[in-house]
Enzyme design. Structure first.
Site, mmCIF file in Angstrom:
data_model
loop_
_atom_site.group_PDB
_atom_site.id
_atom_site.type_symbol
_atom_site.label_atom_id
_atom_site.label_comp_id
_atom_site.label_asym_id
_atom_site.label_seq_id
_atom_site.Cartn_x
_atom_site.Cartn_y
_atom_site.Cartn_z
ATOM 1 N N SER A 124 0.655 -1.165 -0.277
ATOM 2 C CA SER A 124 0.038 -0.040 0.014
ATOM 3 C C SER A 124 0.951 0.990 -0.013
ATOM 4 O O SER A 124 2.039 1.489 0.664
ATOM 5 C CB SER A 124 -0.838 0.006 1.309
ATOM 6 O OG SER A 124 -1.353 1.215 1.460
ATOM 7 N N TYR A 148 -2.046 0.310 9.911
ATOM 8 C CA TYR A 148 -2.200 -0.586 8.824
ATOM 9 C C TYR A 148 -0.937 -0.457 7.902
ATOM 10 O O TYR A 148 -0.556 -1.484 7.465
ATOM 11 C CB TYR A 148 -3.413 0.010 8.071
ATOM 12 C CG TYR A 148 -3.551 -0.054 6.494
ATOM 13 C CD1 TYR A 148 -3.822 -1.658 6.299
ATOM 14 C CD2 TYR A 148 -3.185 0.567 5.539
ATOM 15 C CE1 TYR A 148 -3.957 -1.962 4.960
ATOM 16 C CE2 TYR A 148 -3.582 0.395 4.277
ATOM 17 C CZ TYR A 148 -3.789 -1.037 3.881
ATOM 18 O OH TYR A 148 -3.840 -1.384 2.678
ATOM 19 N N LYS A 152 1.820 -3.533 6.631
ATOM 20 C CA LYS A 152 2.244 -3.786 5.147
ATOM 21 C C LYS A 152 3.857 -3.708 5.030
ATOM 22 O O LYS A 152 4.427 -4.637 4.382
ATOM 23 C CB LYS A 152 1.743 -2.665 4.150
ATOM 24 C CG LYS A 152 0.320 -3.056 4.057
ATOM 25 C CD LYS A 152 -0.347 -4.306 3.343
ATOM 26 C CE LYS A 152 -1.737 -4.502 3.356
ATOM 27 N NZ LYS A 152 -1.999 -5.892 2.583
HETATM 28 C C1 UD1 Z 1 -6.411 4.646 2.808
HETATM 29 C C2 UD1 Z 1 -4.958 4.438 2.809
HETATM 30 C C3 UD1 Z 1 -4.575 3.405 1.827
HETATM 31 C C4 UD1 Z 1 -5.465 2.293 1.887
HETATM 32 C C5 UD1 Z 1 -7.060 2.597 1.800
HETATM 33 C C6 UD1 Z 1 -7.837 1.476 1.885
HETATM 34 C C7 UD1 Z 1 -3.563 6.028 3.771
HETATM 35 C C8 UD1 Z 1 -2.370 7.089 3.630
HETATM 36 N N1 UD1 Z 1 -4.209 5.553 2.874
HETATM 37 O O1 UD1 Z 1 -6.464 5.930 1.694
HETATM 38 O O2 UD1 Z 1 -3.183 2.872 1.737
HETATM 39 O O3 UD1 Z 1 -5.377 1.281 0.982
HETATM 40 O O4 UD1 Z 1 -6.951 3.592 2.795
HETATM 41 O O5 UD1 Z 1 -8.919 1.479 2.551
HETATM 42 O O6 UD1 Z 1 -3.466 5.488 4.824
HETATM 43 N N2 UD1 Z 1 -12.905 11.215 2.322
HETATM 44 C C9 UD1 Z 1 -13.892 12.090 2.623
HETATM 45 N N3 UD1 Z 1 -15.052 11.522 3.063
HETATM 46 C C10 UD1 Z 1 -15.221 10.450 3.347
HETATM 47 C C11 UD1 Z 1 -13.917 9.337 2.839
HETATM 48 C C12 UD1 Z 1 -12.821 9.907 2.219
HETATM 49 O O7 UD1 Z 1 -13.585 13.450 2.750
HETATM 50 O O8 UD1 Z 1 -16.308 9.770 3.641
HETATM 51 C C13 UD1 Z 1 -11.627 11.815 1.643
HETATM 52 C C14 UD1 Z 1 -10.319 11.656 2.567
HETATM 53 O O9 UD1 Z 1 -10.020 12.426 3.439
HETATM 54 C C15 UD1 Z 1 -9.303 11.610 1.209
HETATM 55 C C16 UD1 Z 1 -10.088 10.996 0.048
HETATM 56 O O10 UD1 Z 1 -11.445 11.164 0.372
HETATM 57 O O11 UD1 Z 1 -8.770 12.741 1.228
HETATM 58 C C17 UD1 Z 1 -9.717 9.360 0.027
HETATM 59 O O12 UD1 Z 1 -9.964 8.751 1.174
HETATM 60 P P1 UD1 Z 1 -10.094 7.068 1.342
HETATM 61 O O13 UD1 Z 1 -10.856 6.578 0.279
HETATM 62 O O14 UD1 Z 1 -10.409 6.828 2.746
HETATM 63 O O15 UD1 Z 1 -8.695 6.629 1.104
HETATM 64 P P2 UD1 Z 1 -7.368 7.124 1.974
HETATM 65 O O16 UD1 Z 1 -7.281 7.519 3.233
HETATM 66 O O17 UD1 Z 1 -6.420 8.052 0.734
#
Ligand code: UD1
Length: 330
Positions: A124, A148, A152
């Site tokens: 990841s 997490y 990895k």
């Molecule tokens: C995280 C992990 C990644 C992992 C993935 C799987 C880190 C840095 N990244 O990705 O390695 O494989 O989760 O679960 O730890 N967001 C919102 N609202 C929501 C959900 C998300 O605003 O309800 C935003 C987040 O703040 C972020 C983006 O959307 O900016 C993507 O979020 P998300 O899909 O949760 O993935 P990551 O956190 O980037």
């Protein structure tokens, strides 16, 4: 097809990414057995052409049996079975340690006992932590900010030792943000209680959630919302097969980023989702989520040069449309 047909054990093959990997392997005439405990994977994601073993990676006896079947020997393992909610990993480190670290060690030990020496491992972007420069290449320091990512990274270190000591050949694939669904519509299992952005947006579009909570709109990014590198799950799937063929042909290990080198913001994605779905998708600004960097983008130069790999479905439109097709039941 580059290599002759292999017999491949896909651990976690009923999950979101695993089922797309299975589809790609079957399309390329490989023989597949899925090993999955169905804790987050689902039966709906199983392909009739693959065999299925319902078992847990912590069950050593079942693992050993799966790796040394009575019939055709296993040539390679693709291991995608893990807990993956970065936030939960900070609250339940014991569970993450047990499943992601102990579980993988059991797989490795069962592989060496059965003399199976080829592995593709789901790693990841979370191994890097807060980016020190962008795009992130494979030489970027690895300092995970959540447990997490630490699980990895721990396994990547152990893989390097098993390579030296047990002739294991492996590819560790560091995924950025996996998204979208099979463009042919052959994978239809939805993730349960998703926390990732696109599935959450899809559930809001369907009215299963009242609104999207945008975690921070005051980041140092063009529109203030978080920027990520979204990569289509079918593009990830193809890279697994290419990595397997490469380590088999060249007898060397690989550690590769899989991303597009392009960043998209939370706002760009929900605005596009509004136009693709024709639904309202209400949003509210919520506080930043702990451990979320402002921007994450991959350099995928190494994957391009080593594997000749190119993302083909990772434009935002395809990511959102293929997800919507499945969520809307089309
Ligand atoms: C995280 C992990 C990644 C992992 C993935 C799987 C880190 C840095 N990244 O990705 O390695 O494989 O989760 O679960 O730890 N967001 C919102 N609202 C929501 C959900 C998300 O605003 O309800 C935003 C987040 O703040 C972020 C983006 O959307 O900016 C993507 O979020 P998300 O899909 O949760 O993935 P990551 O956190 O980037």
């Amino acid at each position: 097809m580059l290599s002759s047909s292999m017999n491949i054990l896909v651990i976690g093959g009923a999950g979101y990414i695993g089922s797309h990997v299975v589809k790609t392997l079957l399309q390329n005439d490989h023989s597949v057995t899925v090993y999955d405990n169905l804790s987050t994977g689902c039966r709906e994601n199983l392909f009739a052409a693959a065999s299925f073993i319902e078992a847990d990676i912590l069950d050593e006896a079942r693992l050993r049996a799966a790796l040394a079947p009575a019939g055709r020997p296993i040539d390679a393992v693709i291991h995608l079975a893990a807990l993956k909610a970065a936030g939960d990993s900070m609250l339940e480190p014991e569970r993450y340690a047990e499943h992601n670290i102990c579980g993988t060690i059991k797989i490795l030990n069962a592989m060496t006992a059965a003399e199976v020496r080829l592995l593709v491992f789901s790693s990841s972007a979370a191994v890097y932590g807060e980016p020190q420069y962008l795009p992130i290449d494979e030489q970027h320091p690895t300092e995970p900010t959540n447990f997490y990512g630490a699980t990895k990274l721990e396994i990547e270190r152990i893989l390097a030792w098993y390579s030296r000591l047990r002739d294991l050949r492996y590819a560790a694939l560091r995924y950025f943000n996996a998204a979208g669904y099979d463009p042919d519509g052959d994978v239809r299992g939805l993730e349960r209680n998703p926390a990732n952005l696109l599935p959450v947006i899809m559930e809001v579009a369907l009215g299963r959630r009242t609104q999207l909570r945008v975690f921070g709109d005051d980041y140092d990014t063009p529109d203030g919302t978080g920027v990520r590198d979204y990569i289509h799950v079918s593009d990830l799937a193809v890279a697994h097969l290419a990595a397997l063929e490469h380590i088999l042909a060249h007898d060397r290990d690989l550690v590769l980023n899989l991303g597009t080198e392009h960043g998209a913001s939370v706002r760009e994605i929900y605005e596009l989702a509004r136009s693709v779905t024709g639904r309202e998708i209400p949003v509210e600004t919520a506080p930043r989520r702990a451990g979320d960097p402002a921007k994450l983008m991959a350099s995928s130069k190494a994957a391009r040069e080593t594997l000749g790999w190119r993302p083909r479905h990772s434009d935002l439109e395809t990511l959102v449309q293929t997800a919507w097709n499945v969520y809307a039941g089309r």
